[in-house]
Every structure is written in C-alpha cells, then in structure tokens.
Motif scaffolding. Structure first.
Motif, PDB file in Angstrom:
ATOM      1  N   LEU A  61       0.820  -1.217   0.000  1.00  0.00           N
ATOM      2  CA  LEU A  61       0.000   0.000   0.000  1.00  0.00           C
ATOM      3  C   LEU A  61       0.850   1.262   0.000  1.00  0.00           C
ATOM      4  CD1 LEU A  61      -2.907  -0.889   2.466  1.00  0.00           C
ATOM      5  CD2 LEU A  61      -2.983  -0.778  -0.023  1.00  0.00           C
ATOM      6  N   ILE A  62       2.035   1.193   0.569  1.00  0.00           N
ATOM      7  CA  ILE A  62       2.918   2.361   0.614  1.00  0.00           C
ATOM      8  C   ILE A  62       3.735   2.489  -0.667  1.00  0.00           C
ATOM      9  CG2 ILE A  62       4.940   3.334   1.796  1.00  0.00           C
ATOM     10  CD1 ILE A  62       3.742   2.311   4.419  1.00  0.00           C
ATOM     11  N   ALA A  63       4.027   1.379  -1.317  1.00  0.00           N
ATOM     12  CA  ALA A  63       4.878   1.408  -2.515  1.00  0.00           C
ATOM     13  C   ALA A  63       4.269   2.230  -3.642  1.00  0.00           C
ATOM     14  CB  ALA A  63       5.166  -0.014  -2.989  1.00  0.00           C
ATOM     15  N   LEU A  64       2.995   2.037  -3.938  1.00  0.00           N
ATOM     16  CA  LEU A  64       2.376   2.751  -5.055  1.00  0.00           C
ATOM     17  C   LEU A  64       2.449   4.268  -4.882  1.00  0.00           C
ATOM     18  CD1 LEU A  64       0.953   2.610  -7.784  1.00  0.00           C
ATOM     19  CD2 LEU A  64      -1.216   2.477  -6.541  1.00  0.00           C
ATOM     20  N   PRO A  65       2.055   4.818  -3.721  1.00  0.00           N
ATOM     21  CA  PRO A  65       2.161   6.273  -3.584  1.00  0.00           C
ATOM     22  C   PRO A  65       3.592   6.793  -3.748  1.00  0.00           C
ATOM     23  CG  PRO A  65       0.864   5.384  -1.775  1.00  0.00           C
ATOM     24  CD  PRO A  65       1.391   4.222  -2.567  1.00  0.00           C
ATOM     25  N   LEU A  66       4.567   6.021  -3.341  1.00  0.00           N
ATOM     26  CA  LEU A  66       5.951   6.477  -3.489  1.00  0.00           C
ATOM     27  C   LEU A  66       6.315   6.666  -4.956  1.00  0.00           C
ATOM     28  CD1 LEU A  66       7.768   4.347  -0.767  1.00  0.00           C
ATOM     29  CD2 LEU A  66       7.174   6.784  -0.673  1.00  0.00           C
ATOM     30  N   PHE A  67       5.709   5.874  -5.836  1.00  0.00           N
ATOM     31  CA  PHE A  67       6.026   5.963  -7.259  1.00  0.00           C
ATOM     32  C   PHE A  67       5.166   6.964  -8.024  1.00  0.00           C
ATOM     33  CE2 PHE A  67       7.805   1.766  -6.275  1.00  0.00           C
ATOM     34  CZ  PHE A  67       9.085   1.945  -6.786  1.00  0.00           C
ATOM     35  N   VAL A  68       3.924   7.186  -7.600  1.00  0.00           N
ATOM     36  CA  VAL A  68       3.038   8.017  -8.416  1.00  0.00           C
ATOM     37  C   VAL A  68       2.389   9.189  -7.678  1.00  0.00           C
ATOM     38  CG1 VAL A  68       2.557   6.126 -10.018  1.00  0.00           C
ATOM     39  CG2 VAL A  68       1.011   6.527  -8.118  1.00  0.00           C
ATOM     40  N   PHE A  69       2.782   9.456  -6.449  1.00  0.00           N
ATOM     41  CA  PHE A  69       2.157  10.521  -5.674  1.00  0.00           C
ATOM     42  C   PHE A  69       2.225  11.876  -6.379  1.00  0.00           C
ATOM     43  CE2 PHE A  69       1.793  13.605  -2.189  1.00  0.00           C
ATOM     44  CZ  PHE A  69       0.646  13.132  -1.564  1.00  0.00           C
ATOM     45  N   ASN A  70       3.372  12.199  -6.946  1.00  0.00           N
ATOM     46  CA  ASN A  70       3.519  13.496  -7.617  1.00  0.00           C
ATOM     47  C   ASN A  70       2.592  13.631  -8.812  1.00  0.00           C
ATOM     48  OD1 ASN A  70       5.509  14.396  -5.830  1.00  0.00           O
ATOM     49  ND2 ASN A  70       7.087  13.329  -6.963  1.00  0.00           N
ATOM     50  N   TYR A  71       2.408  12.545  -9.561  1.00  0.00           N
ATOM     51  CA  TYR A  71       1.472  12.592 -10.688  1.00  0.00           C
ATOM     52  C   TYR A  71       0.059  12.884 -10.195  1.00  0.00           C
ATOM     53  CZ  TYR A  71       5.094  10.212 -13.470  1.00  0.00           C
ATOM     54  OH  TYR A  71       6.239   9.878 -14.115  1.00  0.00           O
ATOM     55  N   VAL A  72      -0.358  12.184  -9.155  1.00  0.00           N
ATOM     56  CA  VAL A  72      -1.711  12.350  -8.622  1.00  0.00           C
ATOM     57  C   VAL A  72      -1.939  13.802  -8.204  1.00  0.00           C
ATOM     58  CG1 VAL A  72      -3.243  11.713  -6.699  1.00  0.00           C
ATOM     59  CG2 VAL A  72      -1.981   9.940  -7.931  1.00  0.00           C
TER      60      VAL A  72
END
Length: 183
Positions: A61-72
């Motif tokens: 659950l933490i891995a995905l935001p680390l990769f795409v948080f800035n895009y979101v």
C-alpha cells in the motif's frame, strides 16, 4: 513525463476519449484503489496505534504512492510542483515519526500513525475516485483530469487535458482507437 517534469496540459478536445476497453480498465483500476482504501480504513486502528509495527503489512500500500504521488497531486490539481508533493509529505511523515519517537520513545504512536493513515487514505481516495469517474465520463488521457473535467462540466467550462503518464493505459487507448478506426 517524469514526476519532476513541468505539467503538460493540452487544450480541451485535443486527446481522444477512451472507448469501452479503456473505460473498463479505468474502472477496474479505480476499484483496486478503492479496495486499497477500504483496507486502509479497516486497518486504521492498527496503523494509528502501531504504525511502525504495521509497516510490513503496508509495504504494498505504501509502494504505489511512493512511485506516483507526484502525478496524482500535480495532474489532479493542475499544478507543476515537480517532486515537491512527495518530498513534502515524506518530510511531514518523517517529522511526525521523529516527534513520536521523542515523545514516547517509540515510532509506534498515533503521532506518526495518524498522518500515515491520512496520507494513505488521501492517496487511494483521490486516485480511486478519479479512475472510477474517468471510466463513467470517458475522460480523455489521464484519469487525474476527471475531477477537473466533471467540475468543468457542471460549471459549463471546458477543462484542459493531460496525456496519461501510465504508458500501458495510453497504449491500450491507442490500440482501441486503431481498432475502432479499422472497423
């Protein structure tokens, strides 16, 4: 586009709207994000009270935001903040973890757990809602533009578009467009 690149919005009507396959893909991805949000909600008490001990079960659950948080954040809010959203949120999480350790002698404290839960909740709620909304209104390009598009529709103002940085989504949309043009 890299997470640190300037935002590249294009005019309304520039990108083609996704067809049924692209919309189904967006709906499925939205359902996955909302399922992840549901897991965050179900685990909220454990995350809040023992966040550091919960990290091993939260890795995915933490891995995905680390990769795409800035895009979101950047595409969703139409801002060109580069990597600052992720850096700021990681700094806030790190600061809360440090304060938790100073206050209680442990990272397992609500001082760290509450911000971590809110960060994960925000991310999966924003992304999940954007995907599902993009599926229903056939938002062209990036699903993160679905909320601005919906607001624009209500206000009677067209919204700018953004090519989806998730190349597999863009490839499926392009494949579907080629297939429709050949028919």
């Amino acid at each position: 586009m890299n997470q640190s690149d300037p935002l590249e919005l294009v005019g309304p009507g520039t990108l083609t709207r996704p067809g049924p396959v692209g919309r189904l893909l967006r709906f499925g991805l939205g359902a996955l994000c909302l399922f992840a949000l549901w897991n965050v909600v179900l685990s909220a008490e454990a995350i809040v009270t023992q966040p550091f001990s919960s990290l091993d079960s939260l890795v995915v659950l933490i891995a995905l935001p680390l990769f795409v948080f800035n895009y979101v954040v950047n595409i969703g809010f139409s801002k060109s903040w580069g990597r600052r959203p992720l850096i700021a949120s990681l700094a806030a999480l790190g600061l809360s973890a440090g304060i938790a350790f100073l206050v209680s002698g442990s990272f397992d404290s609500p001082i760290f757990g509450v911000p971590l839960t809110l960060w994960l909740g925000y991310f999966y709620a924003h992304l999940g809602i954007a995907f599902v909304l993009a599926a229903f209104i056939a938002t062209p390009g990036c699903e993160m533009r679905s909320i601005p598009e919906a607001i624009g529709r209500v206000l009677g103002k067209p919204s700018e578009e953004h090519l989806c940085p998730a190349s597999f989504v863009t490839k499926i949309d392009a494949w579907e467009q080629r297939r429709l043009q050949q028919s």
